[in-house]
Design a protein around this motif. Structure first.
Motif, PDB file in Angstrom:
ATOM      1  N   THR A 756       0.824  -1.205   0.000  1.00 42.97           N
ATOM      2  CA  THR A 756       0.000   0.000   0.000  1.00 42.97           C
ATOM      3  C   THR A 756       0.859   1.256   0.000  1.00 42.97           C
ATOM      4  OG1 THR A 756      -1.730  -1.182   1.194  1.00 42.97           O
ATOM      5  CG2 THR A 756      -1.857   1.213   1.200  1.00 42.97           C
ATOM      6  N   VAL A 757       1.937   1.245   0.787  1.00 44.15           N
ATOM      7  CA  VAL A 757       2.829   2.405   0.846  1.00 44.15           C
ATOM      8  C   VAL A 757       3.395   2.722  -0.531  1.00 44.15           C
ATOM      9  CG1 VAL A 757       5.084   3.180   1.655  1.00 44.15           C
ATOM     10  CG2 VAL A 757       3.480   2.172   3.254  1.00 44.15           C
ATOM     11  N   LEU A 758       3.871   1.708  -1.225  1.00 39.11           N
ATOM     12  CA  LEU A 758       4.485   1.937  -2.526  1.00 39.11           C
ATOM     13  C   LEU A 758       3.439   2.345  -3.569  1.00 39.11           C
ATOM     14  CD1 LEU A 758       7.020  -1.011  -2.439  1.00 39.11           C
ATOM     15  CD2 LEU A 758       7.528   1.415  -2.162  1.00 39.11           C
ATOM     16  N   ALA A 759       2.241   1.786  -3.454  1.00 39.30           N
ATOM     17  CA  ALA A 759       1.160   2.219  -4.335  1.00 39.30           C
ATOM     18  C   ALA A 759       0.808   3.680  -4.062  1.00 39.30           C
ATOM     19  CB  ALA A 759      -0.066   1.325  -4.145  1.00 39.30           C
ATOM     20  N   ASP A 760       0.808   4.059  -2.797  1.00 34.82           N
ATOM     21  CA  ASP A 760       0.527   5.448  -2.423  1.00 34.82           C
ATOM     22  C   ASP A 760       1.606   6.382  -2.948  1.00 34.82           C
ATOM     23  OD1 ASP A 760      -0.668   7.662  -0.832  1.00 34.82           O
ATOM     24  OD2 ASP A 760       1.157   7.440   0.353  1.00 34.82           O
ATOM     25  N   ALA A 761       2.862   5.916  -2.943  1.00 33.09           N
ATOM     26  CA  ALA A 761       3.951   6.747  -3.459  1.00 33.09           C
ATOM     27  C   ALA A 761       3.818   6.972  -4.968  1.00 33.09           C
ATOM     28  CB  ALA A 761       5.304   6.104  -3.148  1.00 33.09           C
ATOM     29  N   LEU A 762       3.243   5.995  -5.664  1.00 40.20           N
ATOM     30  CA  LEU A 762       3.030   6.136  -7.102  1.00 40.20           C
ATOM     31  C   LEU A 762       1.840   7.036  -7.424  1.00 40.20           C
ATOM     32  CD1 LEU A 762       3.651   2.436  -8.147  1.00 40.20           C
ATOM     33  CD2 LEU A 762       4.943   4.395  -8.986  1.00 40.20           C
ATOM     34  N   ALA A 763       0.818   6.995  -6.573  1.00 43.05           N
ATOM     35  CA  ALA A 763      -0.391   7.800  -6.811  1.00 43.05           C
ATOM     36  C   ALA A 763      -0.826   8.421  -5.498  1.00 43.05           C
ATOM     37  CB  ALA A 763      -1.496   6.927  -7.392  1.00 43.05           C
ATOM     38  N   PRO A 764      -0.141   9.468  -5.048  1.00 46.12           N
ATOM     39  CA  PRO A 764      -0.396  10.039  -3.731  1.00 46.12           C
ATOM     40  C   PRO A 764      -1.690  10.841  -3.671  1.00 46.12           C
ATOM     41  CG  PRO A 764       1.179  11.373  -4.903  1.00 46.12           C
ATOM     42  CD  PRO A 764       0.913  10.182  -5.780  1.00 46.12           C
ATOM     43  N   GLY A 765      -2.043  11.190  -2.440  1.00 52.30           N
ATOM     44  CA  GLY A 765      -3.183  12.073  -2.235  1.00 52.30           C
ATOM     45  C   GLY A 765      -4.521  11.390  -2.246  1.00 52.30           C
TER      46      GLY A 765
END
Length: 778
Positions: A756-765
């Motif tokens: 989830t963290v890495l997915a969030d880093a790819l598409a933040p906000g």
């Protein structure tokens, strides 16, 4: 779309011919240059080897931009093959035993910490202290920072020039120190200063640390780089590595698995498998032939494989699969390397090295791969001088190119995998595959809801589903059938317990079970119904008078925190406490929870810190109101520094504590006395990302990038993140078939958080911690 900056160490990229302004370097290069080009008759001979540029999915890497993804494939494949080694040491310890001045340098006899406590204790291992190596640190006279060279060998005496009969041949540490290099020479980890028990020590390492010994030596080399890079008298961008024979294999694997090494000399190690030469003995159990199914004293007999001495371990697998070392050697590009060849590495090695040259050319570099030849295994005077000339050319000059890092990272950070969109996308895909397999299989083994196989896989799946096409990549579609089955399984785990839920009793795990269940249902978009109403009632009935919720049994880290239980309860009430009849009670409960968080913002344990930050993030304006009320009542005293940050999310003090508790390796730990791990690191990174103020640029935050890199470096090749459990079991163990045996359930949670963290880093906000706020009230 936020683009994550490339996070990698600058390489020493000085082309030899560009060093003409330094006469000594130019003269050295003129002597070396002929050895950095294969003979004409071999220049196009690639042997029978498959190109490392060949992609498993078909085709070949055709541009420099495509190489990082291929490099990552090779790196992960070999990490999986060699076995897992421990997390990198954040600050390796060096103990000075004795010091004396010698010629034009100071000699320190030292003991170096090279690894933490072993993962399992052998009959002869000392499980009470970290693994150490004896060595010598030679520091030149004068003012640093100096270029540095790590010199591994059987024992450190030879390298430090303390064996008179070997002076001038492979006493690399001594000779380089005289030339102005700071050198660290060590012997076999766990062995003695004379190196007499090298084989036994390495076999013991295979058992104690659960990995092939040669892979572990690469890990040791990485920790020694960290030790050198953290010294004020060393230039961290100018650290090389050199070794002969056994030390040649060690220097080879060390430089291949840690790209912080600016350049390397591999002294006649045998750069590929060759059973016709008995000294190219990768098959031995102290290299990559360790057989984990057999005890220490039951490993294969020494010697070239035959019917009485069969191949074993990883070496056996590689030979049976017709694999070799050529793709691994390609990881050296574009850094300069010299193969100082003798009886093991002869002119025919150009066939293998031509593949490395081809990768370098693809990346825009030439004259980075050298092979010198001699008749003996031990270097003669000319071969030794060529080694020193190599370092004088590629390591000693302070080149402007060495100052071009996109981000200047901490010297303690291990640079194995750069933080790029491609690397993170690859990691997300691998993590999802592990989570989806585990979640799909779980109902075959258990009928009860679990946070680790329902909530966290859904968490990662929904986060990854929000990633839209990046640079031509494909989004990760939510597997609707799997999401539906997870949702139905979760719902059924509570639908038959309405009476118990409404009474606030009879739920194993108490608030954590109900909270994780409501979180899973909300992630899946499940509407409010009779079951969720009963779960809301459970939370209202079980809140303590001071505003917190609790859990059942202490099973750290996931079941160890009142703050986390309270945050989950807050999430559940906000997501499903929307019935008009119950709203006043829900609001009262949330107000009480805000008061509790305000009084308990400072926490010593990581799970509690995450719970506080998450709870205050969810409560938002209620935290502001609670703070105002507390201040007016005189209960809070001076509230300076504890107010909510921009957008009313999370207490600044708590977030500051999270930032400050990051380790030098980029990770976070569950407890102050523990090492960093992916579970604690992922929770911290996601919380810091979600609570960042609108103007905060995490692209420009080296600490955040180091955290992402920690996750990329610690992902296992099959896609999981491993975290060792420390909870005492309360149920009979069952194997769901996930990675890591009895650690699999906590590791599934870590994998869910990390993905989830890495997915969030790819598409933040996208607020993955607060999905319910983007939906209409139910």
């Amino acid at each position: 779309m936020r683009r994550v900056a490339l996070f990698t160490f600058a390489l020493i990229t000085a082309l030899p011919l560009g060093a003409a302004s330094e006469p000594s370097v130019k003269a050295a290069w003129e002597k070396l240059a002929p050895h950095f080009e294969p003979p004409k008759e071999m220049a196009s001979d690639f042997g029978v080897y498959e190109s490392p540029l060949a992609k498993p999915e078909g085709g070949e890497v055709e541009s420099a931009a495509d190489w990082p993804a291929r490099r990552l494939q090779i790196l992960r494949k070999w990490r999986m093959r060699l076995g897992d080694w421990p997390p990198p040491l954040a600050k390796p310890e060096l103990r000075i035993v004795k010091s004396e001045h010698r010629e034009n340098f100071t000699q320190h006899q030292v003991v170096v910490q090279v690894a933490p406590l072993p993962t399992q204790s052998s009959p002869v291992a000392d499980a009470k202290k970290p693994l150490e190596s004896h060595g010598y640190l030679l520091v030149p006279d004068g003012e640093g920072p100096f270029p540095a060279v790590f010199v591994p060998f059987y024992e450190p005496l030879t390298s430090a020039g303390l064996k008179p009969g070997l002076k001038g041949h492979h006493d690399y540490g001594y000779q380089l120190a005289k030339r102005g290099y700071l050198t660290l020479s060590i012997g076999t980890p766990g062995g003695n200063e004379s190196g007499s028990d090298t084989r036994e020590a390495l076999i013991r390492i295979g058992h104690d640390y659960g990995c092939q010994p040669l892979g572990f030596l690469a890990y040791v080399a990485s920790n020694c780089h960290t030790l050198l890079a953290q010294r004020e008298d060393v230039d961290p961008k100018r650290i090389g590595i050199v070794g002969l024979s056994y030390g040649g294999k060690w220097s080879m694997f060390g430089s291949l698995f840690d790209e912080r090494y600016a350049c390397a000399v591999w002294g006649d190690p045998g750069i590929d498998f060759d059973e016709s030469n008995r000294n190219i003995n990768y098959y031995e159990p102290w290299y990559i032939g360790y057989d984990f199914s057999k005890p220490i004293d039951g490993q294969r007999p020494r010697g070239v494989p035959d019917d009485t001495k069969p191949r074993t371990g990883l070496y056996k697998e590689l030979i049976e699969q017709k694999q070799n070392l050529v793709d691994l050697v390609a990881l050296m590009a574009p850094r300069p390397v010299l193969v100082s060849g003798g009886t093991e590495d002869k002119i025919e090695r150009w066939k293998a090295l031509n593949h490395l040259i081809k990768v370098n050319k693809l990346l825009g570099h030439e004259e980075r791969v050298g092979l010198t030849l001699r008749e003996t295994h031990v270097p003669d005077e000319q071969a030794a001088e060529q080694t020193y000339q190599f370092f004088d050319v590629f390591l000693k000059p302070k080149r402007e190119e060495a100052k071009g890092a996109a981000v200047d990272p901490s010297p303690g950070q291990q640079s194995l995998i750069a933080v790029t969109d491609a690397a993170m996308r690859d990691a997300v895909g691998k993590g999802l595959a592990v989570l989806e397999r585990g979640a799909a299989k779980y109902p075959d083994n258990r009928s009860c809801f679990s946070c680790h196989h329902q909530t966290l896989p859904l968490f990662a799946m929904t986060a990854a589903d929000r990633i839209r096409t990046l640079d031509g990549g494909q989004p990760f579609p939510l597997k609707s059938d799997l999401a539906k089955s997870i949702t139905e399984f979760t719902h059924s785990g509570f639908s038959g317990k309405h009476d118990s839920l409404r009474e606030g009793t009879g739920i194993g795990g108490k608030t954590l079970t109900v909270g994780y269940g409501m979180w899973a249902l909300d992630l899946a978009g499940h509407p409010r119904d009779e079951t969720t109403d009963a779960m809301v009632e459970y939370l209202l009935k079980t809140q303590e008078d001071d505003g917190h919720w609790t859990y059942h049994s202490f099973r750290p880290p996931a079941a160890s925190s009142i703050a986390m239980a309270t945050a989950l309860a807050v999430y559940g009430l906000e997501a499903y406490g929307t019935d008009e009849a119950v709203k006043p009670r829900v609001e009262k409960a949330l107000t009480k929870a805000a008061g509790w968080f305000l009084k308990n913002e400072t926490q010593p344990h990581q799970e509690d810190r995450i719970g506080v930050a998450w709870g205050e993030f969810l409560l938002g304006d209620r935290m502001k109101a609670a703070q105002v009320a507390a201040t007016q009542a005189g209960a809070a005293g001076n509230s300076e520094g504890t107010g909510a940050v921009a957008r009313g999310h999370a207490a600044k003090a708590g977030i500051d504590i999270l930032w400050k508790s990051q380790r030098a390796d980029g990770g976070w730990a569950q407890e102050a006395t523990m090492s960093s791990d992916p579970y604690a690191t992922s929770q911290a990174l996601l919380m810091l990302s979600q609570t960042a103020a609108p103007g905060d640029d995490l692209n420009a935050n080296p600490a955040y990038l180091r955290g992402l890199q920690y996750l990329l470096n610690t992902q296992r090749p099959e896609g999981s993140w491993h975290v060792k459990t420390r909870a005492k079991p309360v149920q009979v163990y069952f194997d769901n078939g996930d990675p890591h045996g009895k650690d699999q359930f906590l590791s599934m949670m870590a994998t869910g958080w990390a993905t989830t963290v890495l997915a969030d880093a790819l598409a933040p906000g996208k607020s993955p911690l607060n999905v319910s706020r983007r939906r209409n009230a139910r």
